[in-house]
Design a protein around this motif. Structure first.
Motif, mmCIF file in Angstrom:
data_model
loop_
_atom_site.group_PDB
_atom_site.id
_atom_site.type_symbol
_atom_site.label_atom_id
_atom_site.label_comp_id
_atom_site.label_asym_id
_atom_site.label_seq_id
_atom_site.Cartn_x
_atom_site.Cartn_y
_atom_site.Cartn_z
ATOM 1 N N ASP A 15 -3.932 -2.858 -5.299
ATOM 2 C CA ASP A 15 -3.766 -2.799 -6.755
ATOM 3 C C ASP A 15 -2.334 -2.431 -7.110
ATOM 4 O O ASP A 15 -1.743 -2.979 -8.039
ATOM 5 C CB ASP A 15 -4.722 -1.776 -7.372
ATOM 6 N N GLN A 16 -1.759 -1.463 -6.333
ATOM 7 C CA GLN A 16 -0.380 -1.065 -6.585
ATOM 8 C C GLN A 16 0.571 -2.232 -6.395
ATOM 9 O O GLN A 16 1.500 -2.438 -7.175
ATOM 10 C CB GLN A 16 0.017 0.086 -5.653
ATOM 11 N N ARG A 17 0.364 -3.015 -5.322
ATOM 12 C CA ARG A 17 1.245 -4.148 -5.071
ATOM 13 C C ARG A 17 1.138 -5.179 -6.197
ATOM 14 O O ARG A 17 2.135 -5.777 -6.598
ATOM 15 C CB ARG A 17 0.911 -4.781 -3.725
ATOM 16 N N ARG A 18 -0.074 -5.390 -6.699
ATOM 17 C CA ARG A 18 -0.244 -6.365 -7.775
ATOM 18 C C ARG A 18 0.459 -5.914 -9.043
ATOM 19 O O ARG A 18 0.954 -6.732 -9.816
ATOM 20 C CB ARG A 18 -1.732 -6.587 -8.044
ATOM 21 N N ALA A 23 5.449 3.198 -3.899
ATOM 22 C CA ALA A 23 4.776 4.357 -3.325
ATOM 23 C C ALA A 23 5.680 5.581 -3.353
ATOM 24 O O ALA A 23 5.239 6.694 -3.640
ATOM 25 C CB ALA A 23 4.350 4.042 -1.887
ATOM 26 N N VAL A 24 6.967 5.357 -3.037
ATOM 27 C CA VAL A 24 7.952 6.446 -2.988
ATOM 28 C C VAL A 24 9.220 5.961 -3.666
ATOM 29 O O VAL A 24 9.647 4.817 -3.467
ATOM 30 C CB VAL A 24 8.273 6.852 -1.530
ATOM 31 N N PRO A 48 4.268 -0.100 -1.449
ATOM 32 C CA PRO A 48 3.117 0.157 -0.568
ATOM 33 C C PRO A 48 3.067 -0.852 0.581
ATOM 34 O O PRO A 48 3.418 -2.020 0.421
ATOM 35 C CB PRO A 48 1.912 -0.018 -1.505
ATOM 36 N N GLY A 49 2.648 -0.360 1.742
ATOM 37 C CA GLY A 49 2.534 -1.235 2.900
ATOM 38 C C GLY A 49 3.849 -1.564 3.573
ATOM 39 O O GLY A 49 3.945 -2.529 4.327
ATOM 40 N N ALA A 200 0.960 -0.183 8.601
ATOM 41 C CA ALA A 200 1.565 -0.807 7.426
ATOM 42 C C ALA A 200 0.780 -2.046 6.997
ATOM 43 O O ALA A 200 0.595 -2.297 5.802
ATOM 44 C CB ALA A 200 3.022 -1.177 7.718
ATOM 45 N N ALA A 201 0.300 -2.808 7.972
ATOM 46 C CA ALA A 201 -0.499 -3.997 7.656
ATOM 47 C C ALA A 201 -1.793 -3.629 6.940
ATOM 48 O O ALA A 201 -2.316 -4.419 6.154
ATOM 49 C CB ALA A 201 -0.795 -4.777 8.933
ATOM 50 N N ASP A 202 -2.290 -2.421 7.194
ATOM 51 C CA ASP A 202 -3.498 -1.932 6.521
ATOM 52 C C ASP A 202 -3.190 -1.349 5.139
ATOM 53 O O ASP A 202 -4.084 -0.826 4.477
ATOM 54 C CB ASP A 202 -4.188 -0.863 7.379
ATOM 55 N N GLY A 203 -1.923 -1.392 4.724
ATOM 56 C CA GLY A 203 -1.560 -0.955 3.385
ATOM 57 C C GLY A 203 -0.890 0.396 3.301
ATOM 58 O O GLY A 203 -0.525 0.845 2.212
#
Length: 341
Positions: A15-18, A23-24, A48-49, A200-203
């Motif tokens: 959702d954050q990526r969309r 993230a930081v 994120p990710g 990272a691939a898991d988000g």
């Protein structure tokens, strides 16, 4: 290694990526100790990710930057945010979404490796399936066969790996790892980086400092720090390009070129940097695009009535790129100080 909580967090990360969230983030980040400024206006956005690798000479500010990002230090100026919240004012629930491996991890020397990891899990209130999670993590860092060993009897590398497992024990969304591979042999380092990539691939978002410059190639983005300044924030590929401000072609000819002939080649529009003599008949040429420029170089050399014996793209390794960028920065800083004086 993904728990039901982790699956929920992965959906949050998607959702954050969309929505384009980060993230930081650090904005104009500065930190001084007494009258000495050690972090000088660092601006970083981490999606994120993503794995962000922080590299730089010893004492350049990598650890201080991470401590500012985690909220363990208050900035003198600027800000650091995690989950769009000031890092120094994160709630306890937000802090439980963060993992942190400090340079000097907190381990209990008289407890076993297994007991130490279990203690860290209990700090996050983990009860259900705790045993399964600990077993997974001990396997992950290749310590399962040493679980009963006391920390005081474990090697430095084992202690480092245990602390790394502790940073992931609660399945955090954002993980700060301060030199996680220090003192670990190259084979296991490579395995750990494979696992970081899986995380990272898991988000999950990882911020990793490293003393091994070659590990920059494992990251999505690289931040190069020197004397508290962020000299570069880019992809590993562009870090290599930054060493020469372009791509590099090595040429070996059948005869030496005169200075005038070299200058003529250097005037071509596809040559974007200096031409260095590597031997009497060897040239190192900085171009805009190595693949396209090699044919153009052959044509320019033909005009000089010389022949190409050998021509290859010079692949700059990360150590060379790191040294050149830092040395160029320090040279420019010295020149600026002399002019100001």
């Amino acid at each position: 290694m993904t728990s039901p909580v982790g699956q929920q967090r992965e959906r949050q990360d998607q959702d954050q990526r969309r929505t384009g969230a980060v993230a930081v983030r650090t904005t104009g980040l500065r930190k001084s100790f007494d009258d000495t400024e050690v972090i000088r206006g660092v601006d970083i956005d981490i999606e994120p990710g993503t794995i962000l690798g922080l590299i730089g000479p010893s004492g350049c500010g990598k650890t201080t930057t991470v401590r500012l990002m985690t909220g363990l230090l208050e900035p003198t100026e600027g800000s650091a945010t995690v989950f769009d919240t000031d890092a120094c004012r994160l709630s306890s629930s937000d802090r439980a979404r963060i993992g942190y491996l400090p340079q000097t991890p907190a381990l209990f020397p008289e407890l076993s490796l297994d007991e130490n990891l279990s203690f860290h899990a209990s700090m996050y209130g983990m009860r259900l399936r705790r045993r399964d999670r600990l077993d997974q993590l001990l396997e992950w860092v290749e310590l399962a066969d040493h679980r009963k060993k006391r920390v005081v009897d474990a090697s430095g590398g084992m202690q480092r790996r245990l602390a790394l497992a502790a940073a992931f024990v609660h399945d955090p969304e954002v993980v700060f790892l301060d030199e996680p591979t220090a003192g670990i042999d190259p084979i296991l380092r490579d395995k750990l980086w494979t696992r970081f990539r899986e995380q990272a691939a898991d988000g999950r978002t990882l911020v990793v400092t490293t003393q091994y410059v070659g590990e920059a190639g494992q990251c999505d983005q690289v931040g190069l720090l020197s004397d508290g300044e962020l000299l570069l924030l880019d992809t590993p590929t562009n870090l290599r390009r930054a060493a020469f401000d372009g791509e590099v072609v090595d040429v070996r000819l059948d005869r030496p070129l005169t200075d005038e002939e070299v200058a003529d080649i250097g005037s071509k529009p596809f040559v974007v940097g200096s031409i260095e003599r590597t031997s009497p008949t060897g040239l190192r040429i900085v171009v805009d695009d190595a693949g396209r420029a090699m044919q153009q170089l052959r044509e320019a050399i033909d005009v000089c009535d010389a022949s190409v014996v050998d021509m290859d793209e010079h692949l700059v390794d990360y150590d060379e790129a790191f040294l050149r960028v830092v040395q160029r920065h320090r040279s420019a800083s010295t020149t600026s100080e002399e002019v100001a004086a």
